[in-house]
Design a protein around this motif. Sequence first.
Motif, PDB file in Angstrom:
ATOM      1  N   UNK B  53       0.798  -1.230   0.000  1.00  0.00           N
ATOM      2  CA  UNK B  53       0.000   0.000   0.000  1.00  0.00           C
ATOM      3  C   UNK B  53       0.829   1.277   0.000  1.00  0.00           C
ATOM      4  N   UNK B  54       2.085   1.194   0.484  1.00  0.00           N
ATOM      5  CA  UNK B  54       2.898   2.418   0.542  1.00  0.00           C
ATOM      6  C   UNK B  54       3.657   2.701  -0.748  1.00  0.00           C
ATOM      7  N   UNK B  55       3.514   1.835  -1.717  1.00  0.00           N
ATOM      8  CA  UNK B  55       4.327   1.985  -2.934  1.00  0.00           C
ATOM      9  C   UNK B  55       3.516   2.470  -4.127  1.00  0.00           C
ATOM     10  N   UNK B  56       2.234   2.742  -3.905  1.00  0.00           N
ATOM     11  CA  UNK B  56       1.374   3.092  -5.034  1.00  0.00           C
ATOM     12  C   UNK B  56       1.629   4.523  -5.496  1.00  0.00           C
ATOM     13  N   UNK B  57       1.882   4.659  -6.792  1.00  0.00           N
ATOM     14  CA  UNK B  57       1.995   5.999  -7.388  1.00  0.00           C
ATOM     15  C   UNK B  57       0.834   6.190  -8.366  1.00  0.00           C
ATOM     16  N   UNK B  58       0.724   5.247  -9.292  1.00  0.00           N
ATOM     17  CA  UNK B  58      -0.360   5.309 -10.270  1.00  0.00           C
ATOM     18  C   UNK B  58      -1.279   4.096 -10.081  1.00  0.00           C
ATOM     19  N   UNK B  59      -2.476   4.200 -10.645  1.00  0.00           N
ATOM     20  CA  UNK B  59      -3.412   3.089 -10.504  1.00  0.00           C
ATOM     21  C   UNK B  59      -4.028   2.723 -11.855  1.00  0.00           C
ATOM     22  N   UNK B  60      -4.955   1.773 -11.800  1.00  0.00           N
ATOM     23  CA  UNK B  60      -5.591   1.245 -13.008  1.00  0.00           C
ATOM     24  C   UNK B  60      -6.260   2.343 -13.843  1.00  0.00           C
ATOM     25  N   UNK B  61      -6.957   3.255 -13.173  1.00  0.00           N
ATOM     26  CA  UNK B  61      -7.664   4.311 -13.913  1.00  0.00           C
ATOM     27  C   UNK B  61      -6.657   5.268 -14.570  1.00  0.00           C
ATOM     28  N   UNK B  62      -5.515   5.516 -13.911  1.00  0.00           N
ATOM     29  CA  UNK B  62      -4.465   6.343 -14.530  1.00  0.00           C
ATOM     30  C   UNK B  62      -3.984   5.719 -15.835  1.00  0.00           C
ATOM     31  N   UNK B  63      -3.863   4.391 -15.852  1.00  0.00           N
ATOM     32  CA  UNK B  63      -3.411   3.710 -17.065  1.00  0.00           C
ATOM     33  C   UNK B  63      -4.499   3.793 -18.147  1.00  0.00           C
ATOM     34  N   UNK B  64      -5.747   3.502 -17.735  1.00  0.00           N
ATOM     35  CA  UNK B  64      -6.856   3.513 -18.700  1.00  0.00           C
ATOM     36  C   UNK B  64      -7.025   4.903 -19.316  1.00  0.00           C
ATOM     37  N   UNK B  65      -6.840   5.940 -18.495  1.00  0.00           N
ATOM     38  CA  UNK B  65      -7.060   7.301 -18.999  1.00  0.00           C
ATOM     39  C   UNK B  65      -5.785   7.945 -19.543  1.00  0.00           C
ATOM     40  N   UNK B  66      -4.696   7.182 -19.600  1.00  0.00           N
ATOM     41  CA  UNK B  66      -3.504   7.637 -20.289  1.00  0.00           C
ATOM     42  C   UNK B  66      -2.582   8.553 -19.482  1.00  0.00           C
ATOM     43  N   UNK B  67      -2.805   8.692 -18.183  1.00  0.00           N
ATOM     44  CA  UNK B  67      -1.904   9.522 -17.372  1.00  0.00           C
ATOM     45  C   UNK B  67      -0.622   8.789 -17.005  1.00  0.00           C
ATOM     46  N   UNK B  68      -0.661   7.455 -17.116  1.00  0.00           N
ATOM     47  CA  UNK B  68       0.546   6.681 -16.803  1.00  0.00           C
ATOM     48  C   UNK B  68       0.630   5.510 -17.766  1.00  0.00           C
ATOM     49  N   UNK B  69       1.860   5.096 -18.059  1.00  0.00           N
ATOM     50  CA  UNK B  69       2.023   3.876 -18.839  1.00  0.00           C
ATOM     51  C   UNK B  69       1.876   2.693 -17.898  1.00  0.00           C
ATOM     52  N   UNK B  70       1.509   1.551 -18.458  1.00  0.00           N
ATOM     53  CA  UNK B  70       1.317   0.352 -17.639  1.00  0.00           C
ATOM     54  C   UNK B  70       2.552   0.068 -16.785  1.00  0.00           C
ATOM     55  N   UNK B  71       3.730   0.153 -17.394  1.00  0.00           N
ATOM     56  CA  UNK B  71       4.979  -0.150 -16.690  1.00  0.00           C
ATOM     57  C   UNK B  71       5.197   0.744 -15.466  1.00  0.00           C
ATOM     58  N   UNK B  72       4.727   1.991 -15.560  1.00  0.00           N
ATOM     59  CA  UNK B  72       4.895   2.910 -14.427  1.00  0.00           C
ATOM     60  C   UNK B  72       3.951   2.562 -13.281  1.00  0.00           C
ATOM     61  N   UNK B  73       2.800   2.014 -13.630  1.00  0.00           N
ATOM     62  CA  UNK B  73       1.780   1.764 -12.605  1.00  0.00           C
ATOM     63  C   UNK B  73       1.979   0.428 -11.904  1.00  0.00           C
ATOM     64  N   UNK B  74       2.650  -0.519 -12.562  1.00  0.00           N
ATOM     65  CA  UNK B  74       2.825  -1.852 -11.958  1.00  0.00           C
ATOM     66  C   UNK B  74       3.775  -1.761 -10.763  1.00  0.00           C
ATOM     67  N   UNK B  75       3.366  -2.355  -9.640  1.00  0.00           N
ATOM     68  CA  UNK B  75       4.188  -2.347  -8.428  1.00  0.00           C
ATOM     69  C   UNK B  75       4.773  -3.732  -8.229  1.00  0.00           C
ATOM     70  N   UNK B  76       6.095  -3.760  -8.057  1.00  0.00           N
ATOM     71  CA  UNK B  76       6.781  -5.044  -7.886  1.00  0.00           C
ATOM     72  C   UNK B  76       6.589  -5.537  -6.462  1.00  0.00           C
ATOM     73  N   UNK B  77       6.365  -6.839  -6.310  1.00  0.00           N
ATOM     74  CA  UNK B  77       6.210  -7.440  -4.987  1.00  0.00           C
ATOM     75  C   UNK B  77       7.507  -7.283  -4.178  1.00  0.00           C
ATOM     76  N   UNK B  78       7.349  -7.304  -2.849  1.00  0.00           N
ATOM     77  CA  UNK B  78       8.511  -7.127  -1.976  1.00  0.00           C
ATOM     78  C   UNK B  78       9.487  -8.301  -2.048  1.00  0.00           C
ATOM     79  N   UNK B  79       8.951  -9.499  -2.253  1.00  0.00           N
ATOM     80  CA  UNK B  79       9.808 -10.688  -2.177  1.00  0.00           C
ATOM     81  C   UNK B  79      10.019 -11.375  -3.510  1.00  0.00           C
ATOM     82  N   UNK B  80       9.011 -11.372  -4.356  1.00  0.00           N
ATOM     83  CA  UNK B  80       9.115 -12.149  -5.591  1.00  0.00           C
ATOM     84  C   UNK B  80       9.319 -11.223  -6.791  1.00  0.00           C
ATOM     85  N   UNK B  81      10.400 -11.408  -7.529  1.00  0.00           N
ATOM     86  CA  UNK B  81      10.739 -10.469  -8.616  1.00  0.00           C
ATOM     87  C   UNK B  81       9.778 -10.541  -9.804  1.00  0.00           C
ATOM     88  N   UNK B  82       9.043 -11.631  -9.948  1.00  0.00           N
ATOM     89  CA  UNK B  82       8.156 -11.755 -11.108  1.00  0.00           C
ATOM     90  C   UNK B  82       6.686 -11.628 -10.751  1.00  0.00           C
TER      91      UNK B  82
END
Lengths: 88, 264
Positions: B53-82
């Motif tokens: 929850x502390x790592x969120x910058x962009x969200x699903x609606x930001x991607x849908x409405x073009x304010x962020x690219x998908x890659x920018x909105x995806x948050x990587x898990x703390x333990x698993x790299x994939x």
Amino acid sequence: MGFFDNLFRRERQTSAQIAKERLLTVLVHDRVKLTPEMMAQMKTELSEVIARYVPEAEPGEIEVTLLHGESSDYLKADIPLRRSKISH
Amino acid sequence: MVRVITITSGKGGVGKTTTTANLGTALALRGARVTVIDADIGLRNLDVVMGLENRIVYDLVDVVEGRARLRQALIKDKRLPDLYLLPAAQTRDKDSVGPEDMIALVNQMRTDFDYVLIDSPAGIEGGFRNSIAGADEILIVTTPEVSAVRDADRVVGLVEAAEKGPPRLIINRLKPQMVSRGEMLSMEEVVEILAISPIGVVPEDEAILTSTNRGESVVFNQQSRARQAFSNIARRLGGEEVPFMDLTEQTGVFNRLFGMFGKR
């Protein structure tokens, strides 16, 4: 089911069995999607059709129910017949 | 080739979000590249369950409405790299997104991932329809309770009407002791009532709550029975034949006697 369970519960349904039966009945209704209005309309039309062939039928007494059965669900119509006027 | 799988239920509170988080983790632990999407717009939750929850910058609606690219909105898990999370928007309502937006969104993920899991909102309205729009497969979560099973049946009908293929069932929060006393529907009974094939049964497990409290997946808790259940579901999704967990409890005669009088 162990010995004691059988001893004490032979007559009584478990709450899981009751849940299953209630669910199966409610799901027949949910799946068929017959509204109460449609059900009433169907009973009226059924009465009309049956009255044409079976004058003894009691038009106001038709009971239509949805039931869960072993192999399939079914729509059951009970149509009581008047006895007094039946002659042989 | 990616598989887009929506986890839905009809009734709320049966464990969709927990299932999505733990199944995503179990799949990633097995080496798959996974994204989990929180499609419950306005009621964001998958992020706290996963501890992100502390790592969120962009969200699903930001991607849908073009304010962020998908890659920018995806948050990587703390333990698993994939393992990645695409969070829901918290301050928007569910009408911000339509079914075609969801289809376009998952199409952007088709090349880079093995699994995309979509956590559906409760209910059978717009949010639910959005969440299944882009799905290849549907998993329906229920608990062995009359209300949850009834709602699951409605969802089965809607999924079949949407021509998504036959959904598969996860029976969650089953209490083996109650089942053996005849006081809870068994897995077999729920499967018989709903007439869809099961992909997993998850026993009630306090470790789910303690893991969620910490924002960790129960899949990392080696003692947990739910961990085994989620790992099994991940393997079955991968096509393995894994027998269902034996959830019959060996209770003694005295336990049964006391159980009968409601004293346990």
